[in-house]
Design a protein around this motif. Structure first.
Motif, short mmCIF file in Angstrom:
data_model
loop_
_atom_site.label_atom_id
_atom_site.label_comp_id
_atom_site.label_asym_id
_atom_site.label_seq_id
_atom_site.Cartn_x
_atom_site.Cartn_y
_atom_site.Cartn_z
N GLY A 116 1.00 -1.13 0.04
CA GLY A 116 -0.23 -0.34 -0.22
C GLY A 116 0.83 0.98 -0.20
O GLY A 116 0.30 1.89 -0.82
N ASN A 120 0.33 4.29 -2.73
CA ASN A 120 0.41 5.53 -2.76
C ASN A 120 1.38 6.54 -2.77
O ASN A 120 0.96 8.05 -3.95
CB ASN A 120 -0.22 5.92 -1.20
CG ASN A 120 -1.36 5.37 -0.41
OD1 ASN A 120 -1.85 5.11 -1.43
ND2 ASN A 120 -1.74 5.00 0.56
N HIS A 144 -1.18 7.42 5.74
CA HIS A 144 -1.13 7.20 3.83
C HIS A 144 0.59 6.29 3.49
O HIS A 144 0.14 5.45 2.21
CB HIS A 144 -0.85 8.02 3.08
CG HIS A 144 -2.40 9.05 3.12
ND1 HIS A 144 -4.01 7.88 2.92
CD2 HIS A 144 -2.69 9.73 3.54
CE1 HIS A 144 -4.63 8.89 3.00
NE2 HIS A 144 -4.10 10.46 2.94
N ILE A 214 -6.27 13.65 -1.40
CA ILE A 214 -5.92 12.40 -0.96
C ILE A 214 -6.83 11.64 0.15
O ILE A 214 -6.42 12.58 1.17
CB ILE A 214 -4.39 11.24 -0.67
CG1 ILE A 214 -4.23 9.75 -1.05
CG2 ILE A 214 -3.48 12.22 -0.25
CD1 ILE A 214 -2.90 9.33 -0.50
N GLU A 216 -8.94 8.46 2.93
CA GLU A 216 -9.31 6.76 2.80
C GLU A 216 -11.14 7.26 2.66
O GLU A 216 -11.36 8.84 3.28
CB GLU A 216 -9.20 6.49 4.64
CG GLU A 216 -7.45 6.33 3.94
CD GLU A 216 -7.16 5.86 5.99
OE1 GLU A 216 -7.08 4.70 5.76
OE2 GLU A 216 -7.00 6.68 6.05
N ASP A 249 -7.37 6.31 -1.07
CA ASP A 249 -7.00 5.37 -0.18
C ASP A 249 -7.67 4.29 -0.30
O ASP A 249 -8.13 4.28 1.35
CB ASP A 249 -6.43 5.88 0.63
CG ASP A 249 -4.90 5.24 0.97
OD1 ASP A 249 -4.79 3.86 1.32
OD2 ASP A 249 -3.98 5.68 2.33
N VAL A 251 -6.45 0.93 0.72
CA VAL A 251 -5.66 0.09 1.15
C VAL A 251 -5.76 -1.02 2.16
O VAL A 251 -6.07 -1.72 2.73
CB VAL A 251 -4.38 0.59 1.56
CG1 VAL A 251 -3.85 0.09 2.82
CG2 VAL A 251 -3.28 1.55 0.52
N THR A 276 -5.63 3.74 -5.04
CA THR A 276 -4.92 2.73 -4.35
C THR A 276 -5.49 1.39 -3.82
O THR A 276 -6.19 1.80 -2.99
CB THR A 276 -3.78 3.95 -3.61
OG1 THR A 276 -4.07 4.10 -2.19
CG2 THR A 276 -3.11 5.03 -4.63
#
Length: 442
Positions: A116, A120, A144, A214, A216, A249, A251, A276
């Protein structure tokens, strides 16, 4: 006392001695009394004495510890061929075609990497190549990855112990936490989205215009925080109005963990420019991916070759394909939705009896339970949360951890085979702990 092949005190002490001799002090272990594990199975870890521990924290072993189909796929391919993507082999194209088919149509170009963090890092390179801007807008308490650049864009790290603070090319917007954040309740999305817009304005005013946003889709290190409905759409609109690329994100939460969708960003009805992936994608095998649009990928083709020695190797590709097989065949996304709702309902019922339970956050099998000293002030009960985690490990053989700015959020992200029976064991253990006058401690 017995030898170091057992999980007894002498065995653990010997492993700790060897660890101290050869591993850096910057690495850490779960628990004050670390667990010596020798095997995993489904949603359980097994120690050197054969004791089974219910694993509520390992979202890397997405389809279950040591899943036989994943292990066999890796072994079979390793016996045949493992090389790099400068050669042609069907396993690579079989996998990337299948992976991109799970995403919105415009996300069709795939880079395979090994983690991950690599994913990123590459996503930032893509955004910078496409926008010709180095600046980044991030969310507070976000994490990240472990590269130098990713530490620079992770407030969880750069504002934490040993951190060096915010770099000039980074702007931080507030954590979109509708429970304990600056704006609260279901109508808080606009306030948090304005924070993103303001962060882009600051970046431009300070001479570091941002080319990337960016985030999550549900924040992990911030405490399993699900943004209020509509937030990501407004935040993405602000980013794109400023000429930036939107990076999702996934991940931590991708591949069906949230239950109601395969990807976290789908919960908010948005389509990012870059996605990602890491952790669950290989069920413990080192694998990661970046999927983007042809336009962004074309900007990256500027004459400098991109090569990744291990990214997209045949073994990794068949492992990734096997994980997708298991998710589909064992209906793990639907299972995550069903068991997650069972867990959420159970914790809501516990909250009726235990006022230290402040909220139930997240989706599917990615949940956070903030413990608080007072429901009005929402003051974090960090010590109580840590005591609960320690107690469940020692007395019930249940593995939990804590997260969030106040270290007060019980973090639940088990392997997806985690069952309703497992959920009930966890709920009963938490209930017993809180019922014995533990709720008075902060």
């Amino acid at each position: 006392m017995t030898d170091s092949n057992t999980g007894t005190a002498s065995g653990v002490e010997e492993l700790l001695r060897r660890r101290a001799q050869h591993l850096p002090q910057a690495t850490t272990l779960h628990y004050e009394r670390p667990l010596h594990v020798v095997r995993g199975e489904g949603a359980h870890l097994i120690d050197a004495d054969g004791h089974r521990y219910l694993d509520c924290i390992n979202n890397v072993s997405h389809v279950g510890h040591a899943h036989p189909r994943v292990a066999e796929a890796a072994c079979q391919q390793m016996r045949l061929l493992n090389t790099n993507a400068r050669f042609l082999y069907e396993q690579l194209f079989d996998y990337v075609e299948r992976l991109t088919a799970l995403l919105p149509e415009r996300l069709s170009v795939c880079f395979l990497v090994n983690s991950g963090s690599e994913a990123n890092e590459l996503a930032l390179r893509l955004a910078r190549a496409h926008t010709h801007r180095r600046g980044v807008v991030v969310l507070d308490h976000a994490y990240h990855g472990n590269t130098t650049t990713l530490i620079d864009i992770s407030p969880y790290k750069f504002n934490g112990r040993g951190g060096e603070g915010r770099q000039p090319f980074v702007q931080v917007a507030a954590t979109p936490d509708p429970y304990a954040g600056r704006f609260r309740g279901s109508g808080s999305a606009a306030g948090y989205a304005d924070e993103v817009r303001t962060a882009f304005d600051r970046a431009a005013a300070e001479g570091h215009p941002a080319g990337a946003f960016i985030a999550e889709s549900i924040m992990g290190c911030a405490g399993q925080v699900e943004p209020p409905a509509g937030y990501l759409q407004m935040a993405y609109d602000a980013a794109r109005s400023a000429g930036a690329v939107c990076i999702a994100d996934e991940v931590q939460i991708g591949f069906g963990r949230v239950g109601d969708a395969f990807w976290g960003f789908e919960l908010q009805g948005v389509v990012p420019d870059v996605v990602t992936m890491g952790k669950p994608i290989g069920n413990g095998h080192p694998l990661g991916a970046v999927v983007t649009t042809p336009e962004v990928a074309d900007s990256f083709a500027n004459g400098m070759e991109y090569f990744n020695t291990f990214g997209g190797n045949p073994v990794s590709c068949v492992v990734g394909s096997a994980v997708l097989d298991v998710i589909e065949d064992e209906e793990l996304q639907q299972h995550a939705r069903q068991v997650g709702r069972h867990l959420q309902g159970g914790f809501h019922r516990l909250a009726e009896r235990h006022p230290v339970i402040g909220d139930v956050q997240g989706r599917g099998l990615f949940l956070g339970i903030p413990l608080v000293n007072d429901r009005q002030t929402r003051d974090p009960a960090g010590r109580l949360a840590r005591d609960l985690v320690r107690h469940l490990r020692e007395e019930d053989r249940i593995l939990l951890s804590v997260e969030g700015p106040g270290d007060n959020v019980l973090k639940l992200k088990p392997p997806l085979p985690f069952s309703t029976e497992d959920a009930d064991l966890l709920l009963d253990a938490v209930d017993r702990f809180l019922a014995h006058d533990h709720g008075t401690r902060a």
